[in-house]
Write an enzyme that holds these catalytic residues in place. Structure first.
Site, PDB file in Angstrom:
ATOM      1  N   GLU A 237     -27.820 -19.985  18.806  1.00 24.98           N
ATOM      2  CA  GLU A 237     -26.413 -20.344  18.984  1.00 24.98           C
ATOM      3  C   GLU A 237     -26.292 -21.840  19.216  1.00 24.98           C
ATOM      4  O   GLU A 237     -27.043 -22.410  20.004  1.00 24.98           O
ATOM      5  CB  GLU A 237     -25.773 -19.626  20.188  1.00 24.98           C
ATOM      6  CG  GLU A 237     -25.513 -18.154  19.997  1.00 24.98           C
ATOM      7  CD  GLU A 237     -24.787 -17.548  21.215  1.00 24.98           C
ATOM      8  OE1 GLU A 237     -24.247 -18.315  22.041  1.00 24.98           O
ATOM      9  OE2 GLU A 237     -24.798 -16.314  21.344  1.00 24.98           O
ATOM     10  N   GLU A 291     -12.375 -15.820  19.032  1.00 27.91           N
ATOM     11  CA  GLU A 291     -12.398 -14.482  19.638  1.00 27.91           C
ATOM     12  C   GLU A 291     -11.454 -14.448  20.835  1.00 27.91           C
ATOM     13  O   GLU A 291     -11.746 -15.013  21.889  1.00 27.91           O
ATOM     14  CB  GLU A 291     -13.827 -14.133  20.060  1.00 27.91           C
ATOM     15  CG  GLU A 291     -14.803 -14.104  18.889  1.00 27.91           C
ATOM     16  CD  GLU A 291     -16.246 -13.919  19.324  1.00 27.91           C
ATOM     17  OE1 GLU A 291     -16.614 -12.792  19.713  1.00 27.91           O
ATOM     18  OE2 GLU A 291     -16.992 -14.913  19.311  1.00 27.91           O
ATOM     19  N   LYS A 294     -12.368 -13.166  24.764  1.00 25.04           N
ATOM     20  CA  LYS A 294     -13.411 -13.751  25.600  1.00 25.04           C
ATOM     21  C   LYS A 294     -12.785 -14.351  26.856  1.00 25.04           C
ATOM     22  O   LYS A 294     -11.786 -15.062  26.787  1.00 25.04           O
ATOM     23  CB  LYS A 294     -14.179 -14.824  24.827  1.00 25.04           C
ATOM     24  CG  LYS A 294     -14.994 -14.270  23.661  1.00 25.04           C
ATOM     25  CD  LYS A 294     -15.882 -15.324  23.054  1.00 25.04           C
ATOM     26  CE  LYS A 294     -17.015 -15.677  23.991  1.00 25.04           C
ATOM     27  NZ  LYS A 294     -17.953 -16.639  23.378  1.00 25.04           N
ATOM     28  N   GLU A 300     -13.638 -21.050  25.362  1.00 26.05           N
ATOM     29  CA  GLU A 300     -14.395 -19.835  25.084  1.00 26.05           C
ATOM     30  C   GLU A 300     -13.792 -19.024  23.942  1.00 26.05           C
ATOM     31  O   GLU A 300     -14.495 -18.285  23.259  1.00 26.05           O
ATOM     32  CB  GLU A 300     -14.480 -18.959  26.342  1.00 26.05           C
ATOM     33  CG  GLU A 300     -15.365 -19.530  27.424  1.00 26.05           C
ATOM     34  CD  GLU A 300     -16.793 -19.701  26.951  1.00 26.05           C
ATOM     35  OE1 GLU A 300     -17.351 -18.763  26.339  1.00 26.05           O
ATOM     36  OE2 GLU A 300     -17.367 -20.789  27.165  1.00 26.05           O
TER      37      GLU A 300
END
Length: 474
Positions: A237, A291, A294, A300
């Protein structure tokens, strides 16, 4: 301690979607912590159109398998080798977990490896675990990199496992956090691969122009300090958010584009690091989509390269070589001007063949007309056949810019490419060839096609999971 401890491990699969590993590679993490994402078939299409060849998939859907053998049988074997699964990771940054589960990770990895060995896949699919940079107690200067001694009980058997099985040490690296949390000590340009100055390691004299390399080398030096010199590193990541909270002023689309563009070029060029020049490095960018579920600061929820409607947050070239393909609200709708899509004569034969196979297979294009004795078979060459198939797909999918991408092998033209009795369809038409077409089943495969790549459809079938493993601690 009671027997039969059962531990849910977050896990992930790393898939090679197209082609073969040669040199360093760039992939993308497909996180799904959101309630507004497109369906998997659309995600697969999006990945193909943007030339994304490597994907890491992971999720939190729990499957209650009693052991690794059953999990492998249900979640891996039905889809291999049609889906090129290259790694299975067990656990995700377990040293960051508030519960002390790290001691159970290596036994779980051994269970998975044993299951792979039983079916003869232990040399084809590697097993590892991902870690945050917090696994190090010191990362600067890089030559002083050292593992946190509090994790020694867990790391020693982990590193022995990786070395014995030639598996990589997987690390999640985020220069964004280093800059955000210490802007007085880390320059933004240094974090973004844009620095014009160098940071010198006083112990080695090595020169660093970006934080990413410095963090990678800190890990290499930490491994060498423990005499693990053969273990390679994989970045599972990394990335940069495009939006953040007030304290995260560096989280912008421009900075995200700059970081990821420079990262891709740096990796694809096989630059390596100052301590490991030319060393191959496989890197996965986080993440495919924003997303919305999250928790935490605004950043985030904004690491995605694409919005849930599949439009690009910013343009990005995944090949590191040419112009980026950007999906925008403007180009997901058709133009009023009639255009066609044909194959680029600059594309390599392999890329064209892969794109043609995909169009005539998972792309659901009727390729009857380019079979022998049919109106579009001549001229019998790859560019001509691919042009016909590309255009059919393009017209059937809204005649958008993205629908003519084919990983950079398709180009739009405003001149009708039809010839003789071979007619290229336009949006709204449902006939592509003249009435003298000999009837052939539309399922007939392309005549010069190699074994059809099934990555698009098969990667959709792979279960997104966490899995439950039994360990037998006394």
């Amino acid at each position: 301690m009671a027997r039969g401890f059962r531990l849910i491990f977050a896990s992930s699969l790393l898939l090679m979607l197209l082609g073969f590993c040669r040199g360093s590679t760039i992939g993308v993490c497909y996180g799904r912590n959101a309630d507004d994402l497109p369906t998997p078939d659309k995600v697969a299409q999006l990945a193909q159109l943007h030339d994304i060849k490597y994907v890491r998939i992971y999720d939190s859907n729990i499957q209650f398998q009693s052991n690794a053998d059953t999990w492998l049988k249900n979640s891996i074997l039905p889809y291999y080798p049609a889906t090129k699964i290259t790694y299975i990771t067990v656990g995700a940054e377990v040293t960051e977990s508030p519960s002390n589960v790290s001691a159970l990770v290596v036994p779980a990895m051994k269970n998975v490896l044993a299951a792979l060995r039983k079916v003869g896949l232990h040399k084809r699919i590697k097993v590892s675990s991902t870690h945050s940079l917090g696994v190090l107690s010191r990362s600067f200067p890089p030559s002083a990199g050292a593992f946190n001694s509090s994790h020694a009980f867990f790391l020693k058997p982990m590193l022995e496992f990786l070395a014995e099985n030639q598996s990589p040490f997987m690390i999640d690296i985020y220069p964004f956090y280093a800059y955000r949390d210490s802007p007085s000590n880390v320059s933004l340009d240094y974090a973004l691969f844009e620095s014009s100055s160098e940071v010198i390691d006083p112990n080695t004299g090595l020169l660093y122009t970006n934080m990413f390399d410095a963090q990678i080398d800190a890990l290499y030096f930490a491994l060498m300090a423990l005499n693990f010199r053969t273990i390679k590193i994989m970045v599972t990541e990394t990335g940069w958010p495009s939006k953040g909270s007030p304290k995260e002023s560096a989280a912008t689309p421009d900075n995200a584009q700059t970081f990821n563009t420079n990262l891709i070029r740096h990796v694809i060029n096989n630059t390596g690091t100052p301590a490991k020049p030319g060393q191959e490095l496989n890197v996965y960018i986080f993440s495919l989509f924003n997303e919305n579920r999250k928790p935490g600061l605004e950043s985030e929820r904004n690491w995605g390269l694409f919005y849930p409607d599949q439009t690009s947050v910013y343009s990005l070239d995944f090949t590191g070589k040419g112009a980026a393909v950007m999906t925008t609200a403007a180009n997901v709708t058709s133009s009023n001007v009639t255009t066609w899509c044909i194959a680029s004569n600059k594309a390599s034969e392999m890329d064209l063949q892969n794109a043609l196979d995909w169009a005539c297979g998972p792309g659901n294009v009727d390729c009857t007309a380019i079979q022998p004795s049919q109106p579009c078979y001549e001229p019998d060459n790859l560019v001509s056949h691919a042009s016909f198939a590309f255009n059919n797909y393009f017209q059937q999918n809204g005649a958008t810019d993205v629908a003519c991408s084919f990983g950079g092998t398709g180009v739009k033209v405003d001149k009708n490419p039809s010839y003789d009795n071979c007619f290229y369809m336009t949006t709204g038409s449902n006939k592509t060839v003249a009435s003298n077409t000999t009837a052939i089943s539309s399922t007939t495969s392309y005549s010069t096609q190699k074994e059809a790549p099934t990555w698009v459809s098969s990667c959709l079938l792979v279960t997104f999971f966490s899995f439950l493993l039994n360990t037998g601690h006394a």
